[in-house]
Write an enzyme that holds these catalytic residues in place. Structure first.
Site, PDB file in Angstrom:
ATOM      1  N   SER A  25       0.796  -8.954   1.636  1.00  0.00           N
ATOM      2  CA  SER A  25      -0.660  -9.005   1.690  1.00  0.00           C
ATOM      3  C   SER A  25      -1.092  -8.876   3.143  1.00  0.00           C
ATOM      4  CB  SER A  25      -1.142 -10.354   1.136  1.00  0.00           C
ATOM      5  OG  SER A  25      -2.479 -10.587   1.519  1.00  0.00           O
TER       6      SER A  25
ATOM      7  N   GLN B 247     -17.846  -7.054  -0.783  1.00  0.00           N
ATOM      8  CA  GLN B 247     -16.990  -7.884  -1.627  1.00  0.00           C
ATOM      9  C   GLN B 247     -16.589  -9.200  -0.955  1.00  0.00           C
ATOM     10  OE1 GLN B 247     -13.985  -4.607  -1.779  1.00  0.00           O
ATOM     11  NE2 GLN B 247     -12.490  -6.259  -1.727  1.00  0.00           N
TER      12      GLN B 247
ATOM     13  N   HIS C 209       0.845  -1.205   0.000  1.00  0.00           N
ATOM     14  CA  HIS C 209       0.000   0.000   0.000  1.00  0.00           C
ATOM     15  C   HIS C 209       0.878   1.253   0.000  1.00  0.00           C
ATOM     16  CE1 HIS C 209      -2.728  -2.936   2.172  1.00  0.00           C
ATOM     17  NE2 HIS C 209      -3.492  -2.553   1.167  1.00  0.00           N
TER      18      HIS C 209
HETATM   19  O1  PAF Z   1      -7.821  -4.100  -3.169  1.00  0.00           O
HETATM   20  C1  PAF Z   1      -8.507  -3.801  -2.172  1.00  0.00           C
HETATM   21  O2  PAF Z   1      -7.992  -3.615  -1.072  1.00  0.00           O
HETATM   22  C2  PAF Z   1     -10.018  -3.662  -2.319  1.00  0.00           C
HETATM   23  O3  PAF Z   1     -10.530  -4.627  -3.194  1.00  0.00           O
HETATM   24  C3  PAF Z   1     -10.455  -2.245  -2.746  1.00  0.00           C
HETATM   25  C4  PAF Z   1      -9.956  -1.888  -4.123  1.00  0.00           C
HETATM   26  C5  PAF Z   1      -9.947  -1.240  -1.732  1.00  0.00           C
HETATM   27  C6  PAF Z   1     -11.984  -2.174  -2.769  1.00  0.00           C
HETATM   28  O4  PAF Z   1     -12.541  -2.456  -1.532  1.00  0.00           O
END
Ligand code: PAF
Length: 280
Positions: A185, A61, A37
């Protein structure tokens, strides 16, 4: 750096920046930030006048039985990382702010989402597209940053931006790895020491696939099989998928001609990890 929880506060801040003629970059995340990130935030800071990081564990999701509840969260640590990296605003909404009770509109894509992770996570990309679409509408960034580790997600978002005419540049950023090769991750935190060691089979098997690609192997099945064979040497690993697909449309390929994505998803114990290589 400010941390805000409401759509109205983000809009107000972005409006003020726009009045000053400043450009805005967005880094969407689910928090528990790591060096992967950070590389997205660094790039956003380098390319935009102001940077918004969203931290939102998006319930939409996650499928039934997936890790929504246990997904790691640490807002203080995330805030410190964002501040140090030079972000200007964190958007950290409650689920009710993003999805009020009467919420009933979704962004669904009929291509790109059926294979790879979409096979075992059938509602995942609808949740990703819906939340990212909302974030785009809330932040209205010039650019948005996504990691190549989620290669299918990157392809899906690019396609959504094209289909729905968002005037936003999507910037894909390289995978960041631990020194021993494991792709960074947030889910790596689920691994116990033995599993952490076993997880190296993902990057090691992909390295084998990459070597074959680089030495001119054109038969996708041979590359696939070499990766499968290597993963199967690891007793703690269980394959979800190993696929060689066209990087433009994510369709499986037989003979390698253009850009390809070699993507894998493997359970190490109960933890499902993904990794990939792209050959342009
Ligand atoms: O990659 C992620 O962490 C998530 O899928 C995202 C793009 C922030 C959407 O919730």
């Amino acid at each position: 750096m400010k941390i805000v929880e409401t759509v109205a506060e983000v809009r107000e801040q972005v409006k003020a920046w726009r009045q000053e003629g400043l450009s805005v970059g967005l880094v969407p995340t689910m928090g528990y930030l790591h060096e992967g990130h950070q590389s997205l935030i660094d790039r956003a800071v380098a390319e935009n006048d102001r940077v918004v990081v969203s931290v939102f564990v998006n319930p939409m999701q996650f499928g039934v039985g997936e890790d929504l509840e246990s997904y790691p969260r640490d807002m203080d640590r995330d805030a410190a990382l964002c501040e140090k990296a030079g972000a200007d605003l964190i958007f950290h909404p409650e689920p009710s702010e993003m999805y009020p009770q009467d919420f009933s509109s979704f962004v669904d894509m009929s291509t790109l989402t059926g294979g790879l992770c979409g096979k075992t996570r059938p509602i995942h990309f609808r949740g990703v597209c819906t939340v990212v679409s909302k974030l785009f509408n809330i932040v209205t960034p010039d650019r948005a940053y996504f990691g190549q580790k989620d290669a299918q997600q990157l392809a899906v978002i690019r396609h959504m931006v094209h289909d729905l005419s968002y005037g936003i540049e999507i910037v894909g950023c390289p995978i960041i790895r631990e020194e021993d090769g494991l792709a960074k991750s947030s889910r790596n935190t689920y691994l116990n020491p033995q599993e952490r060691q076993a997880a190296l089979i993902l990057s090691q098997s992909l390295a084998e696939g990459k070597k074959r690609l680089e030495t001119g192997e054109k038969n996708a099945d041979k590359i696939r099989q070499a990766i499968v064979d290597q993963i199967e040497t690891e007793p703690l690993a269980k394959i979800d998928y190993v696929e060689v697909v066209d990087w433009n449309n994510l369709e499986p390929v037989q003979t390698i001609q253009g850009p390809v994505l070699v993507a894998i998803a493997v359970y190490i114990g109960k933890t499902r990890l993904i990794d990939n290589v792209i050959q342009q």
